[in-house]
Design a protein around this motif. Structure first.
Motif, short mmCIF file in Angstrom:
data_model
loop_
_atom_site.label_atom_id
_atom_site.label_comp_id
_atom_site.label_asym_id
_atom_site.label_seq_id
_atom_site.Cartn_x
_atom_site.Cartn_y
_atom_site.Cartn_z
N PRO A 197 5.28 55.39 89.62
CA PRO A 197 6.71 55.14 89.38
C PRO A 197 7.60 56.15 90.10
CG PRO A 197 5.45 55.07 87.33
CD PRO A 197 4.54 55.63 88.37
N PRO A 198 8.81 55.74 90.46
CA PRO A 198 9.70 56.63 91.21
C PRO A 198 10.02 57.91 90.45
CG PRO A 198 10.50 54.37 91.25
CD PRO A 198 9.40 54.42 90.24
N VAL A 199 10.44 58.92 91.19
CA VAL A 199 10.84 60.19 90.58
C VAL A 199 11.99 59.95 89.60
CG1 VAL A 199 11.82 62.47 91.04
CG2 VAL A 199 10.13 61.50 92.61
N GLY A 200 11.87 60.54 88.43
CA GLY A 200 12.90 60.39 87.42
C GLY A 200 12.66 59.26 86.43
N ILE A 201 11.61 58.46 86.67
CA ILE A 201 11.28 57.35 85.77
C ILE A 201 10.12 57.76 84.88
CG2 ILE A 201 10.35 55.02 85.61
CD1 ILE A 201 13.21 54.99 86.43
N ASP A 202 10.34 57.75 83.59
CA ASP A 202 9.28 58.04 82.62
C ASP A 202 8.67 56.71 82.20
OD1 ASP A 202 7.61 59.17 80.80
OD2 ASP A 202 9.16 59.58 79.29
N ALA A 203 7.60 56.32 82.88
CA ALA A 203 6.99 55.00 82.66
C ALA A 203 6.39 54.88 81.27
CB ALA A 203 5.93 54.73 83.72
N ILE A 204 6.38 53.65 80.75
CA ILE A 204 5.78 53.36 79.45
C ILE A 204 4.28 53.16 79.65
CG2 ILE A 204 5.72 51.76 77.51
CD1 ILE A 204 8.65 51.15 78.07
N GLY A 205 3.47 53.89 78.91
CA GLY A 205 2.02 53.85 79.07
C GLY A 205 1.36 52.68 78.36
N TRP A 206 0.04 52.65 78.47
CA TRP A 206 -0.74 51.54 77.91
C TRP A 206 -0.91 51.65 76.41
CZ3 TRP A 206 -5.06 52.90 75.20
CH2 TRP A 206 -5.58 54.18 75.44
N GLU A 207 -0.72 52.85 75.86
CA GLU A 207 -0.90 53.02 74.43
C GLU A 207 0.39 52.69 73.68
OE1 GLU A 207 0.47 55.29 76.65
OE2 GLU A 207 -1.12 56.77 76.36
N GLY A 208 0.41 52.95 72.40
CA GLY A 208 1.62 52.72 71.63
C GLY A 208 1.93 51.25 71.43
N ARG A 209 3.18 50.88 71.62
CA ARG A 209 3.63 49.51 71.36
C ARG A 209 2.91 48.50 72.24
NH1 ARG A 209 7.58 49.62 67.82
NH2 ARG A 209 9.03 51.39 67.73
N ALA A 210 2.65 48.86 73.49
CA ALA A 210 1.98 47.93 74.40
C ALA A 210 0.60 47.56 73.87
CB ALA A 210 1.87 48.53 75.79
N LEU A 211 -0.11 48.54 73.33
CA LEU A 211 -1.44 48.27 72.78
C LEU A 211 -1.34 47.42 71.52
CD1 LEU A 211 -4.44 48.84 73.18
CD2 LEU A 211 -4.16 50.89 71.76
N VAL A 212 -0.33 47.69 70.70
CA VAL A 212 -0.12 46.89 69.49
C VAL A 212 0.19 45.44 69.86
CG1 VAL A 212 1.39 46.54 67.50
CG2 VAL A 212 0.62 48.84 68.09
N MET A 213 1.05 45.25 70.87
CA MET A 213 1.39 43.89 71.30
C MET A 213 0.17 43.16 71.83
SD MET A 213 5.21 44.13 72.99
CE MET A 213 4.88 45.47 74.14
N SER A 214 -0.72 43.89 72.50
CA SER A 214 -1.96 43.28 73.00
C SER A 214 -2.84 42.82 71.84
CB SER A 214 -2.72 44.28 73.87
OG SER A 214 -1.95 44.67 74.99
N ALA A 215 -2.95 43.65 70.81
CA ALA A 215 -3.75 43.29 69.64
C ALA A 215 -3.15 42.07 68.93
CB ALA A 215 -3.84 44.48 68.69
#
Length: 231
Positions: A93-111
Motif C-alpha cells: 500500500p502507498p506511503v501513509g496508508i494504514d491497510a486493513i489486515g486479514w485478521e479482525g473484522r475481515a476474518l469474522v466476515m469470512s467466518a
C-alpha cells in the motif's frame, strides 16, 4: 446510465450522482417487475420443465457476467499491487496508508459467509419444511450480520474512498461485493416467503442459493487478494 453516472460522480462532475441513482432505481424497478412476473407465472403453473431449465440457465449466465466484473476489479488490485508507480512512491500500500489486515473484522466476515454457505446448502437438500425455513432464515440473518460488520469496518477505516488508488480499489471492490450480499439476502428472503406458501423448493429458491454460493466464493478471492495479500 448507472455506471456512467458513477464514473462522473467519482470525478465530482455535477449532477452525476443523480444520474447514478436514477440508473440504479431503473435497474431495481426492472428487476422487481421481472421477478414479480416470474412469481405470477409460477402461481398459474406456467413454469414447465423447459422454462425452469431456461430460468436457471439465465441465472448461470448472470453469474458469469458478474464474475467478469469482479475479475476486472480484482485484477486492478493485483496490477496496482504488483507494479506500483512513482506516483505512489513505488510502494503498495502507498506511503501513509494504514491497510486493513486479514485478521479482525475481515476474518469474522469470512467466518460469517462460510457459515452462510453451509446453511444455504442445508436449505436446498433438507426435506423438512421447518428445517428449510430455519436454514433460509439463518442465511438471511448471516447476510445481514456480514453487512453490519462491513459497515463498522468502513466507519472505522483509517482511509477513505478518495485516498488515492488504494482507497478507491478497496472501497469499490469490497463495496461492490457488499452490494451483492444485499441483493442475495433480499432474494433469499423473497424465496423464503415463497417457500412458506408452497412448502416446496422453487426455481427462485434454487437460483437464489446458486447466486449466494457465487457471492461466498467471490469473497474468498476478495479476502485473499485485498486483505491477506494486501494487494
Amino acid at each position: 446510465m448507472m455506471m456512467t453516472g458513477m464514473a462522473g460522480w467519482f470525478h465530482a462532475i455535477p449532477h452525476c450522482g443523480a444520474i447514478m441513482f436514477g440508473g440504479l432505481g431503473a435497474t431495481a424497478m426492472t428487476a422487481i417487475a421481472w421477478w414479480r412476473d416470474c412469481y405470477i407465472e409460477s402461481d398459474y403453473g406456467m413454469h414447465t420443465e423447459i422454462v425452469k431449465r431456461n430460468l436457471i440457465s439465465g441465472v448461470w449466465i448472470f453469474i458469469v457476467s458478474e464474475a467478469a466484473l469482479f475479475f476486472g476489479l480484482l485484477w486492478s488490485c493485483v496490477h496496482l499491487g504488483m507494479s506500483p508507480n512513482v506516483w505512489i512512491q513505488m510502494q503498495w500500500p502507498p506511503v501513509g496508508i494504514d491497510a486493513i489486515g486479514w485478521e479482525g473484522r475481515a476474518l469474522v466476515m469470512s467466518a460469517v459467509l462460510a457459515a452462510s454457505y453451509y446453511s444455504a446448502n442445508v436449505a436446498m437438500v433438507a426435506k423438512d419444511p421447518k428445517v428449510v425455513m430455519a436454514a433460509l432464515g439463518t442465511t438471511v440473518g448471516l447476510g445481514a450480520l456480514f453487512l453490519a460488520d462491513q459497515y463498522l469496518e468502513y466507519s472505522t477505516a483509517p482511509f477513505t474512498l478518495t485516498d488515492g488508488p488504494y482507497g478507491t480499489t478497496f472501497f469499490v471492490t469490497t463495496g461492490f461485493h457488499g452490494f451483492h450480499v444485499l441483493l442475495g439476502s433480499l432474494w433469499l428472503a423473497a424465496s423464503m416467503a415463497n417457500y412458506a406458501r408452497y412448502n416446496k423448493p422453487t426455481v427462485s429458491m434454487k437460483g437464489a442459493v446458486l447466486y449466494w454460493h457465487f457471492v461466498d466464493i467471490v469473497w474468498i478471492a476478495v479476502y485473499g487478494i485485498i486483505y491477506a495479500a494486501q494487494l
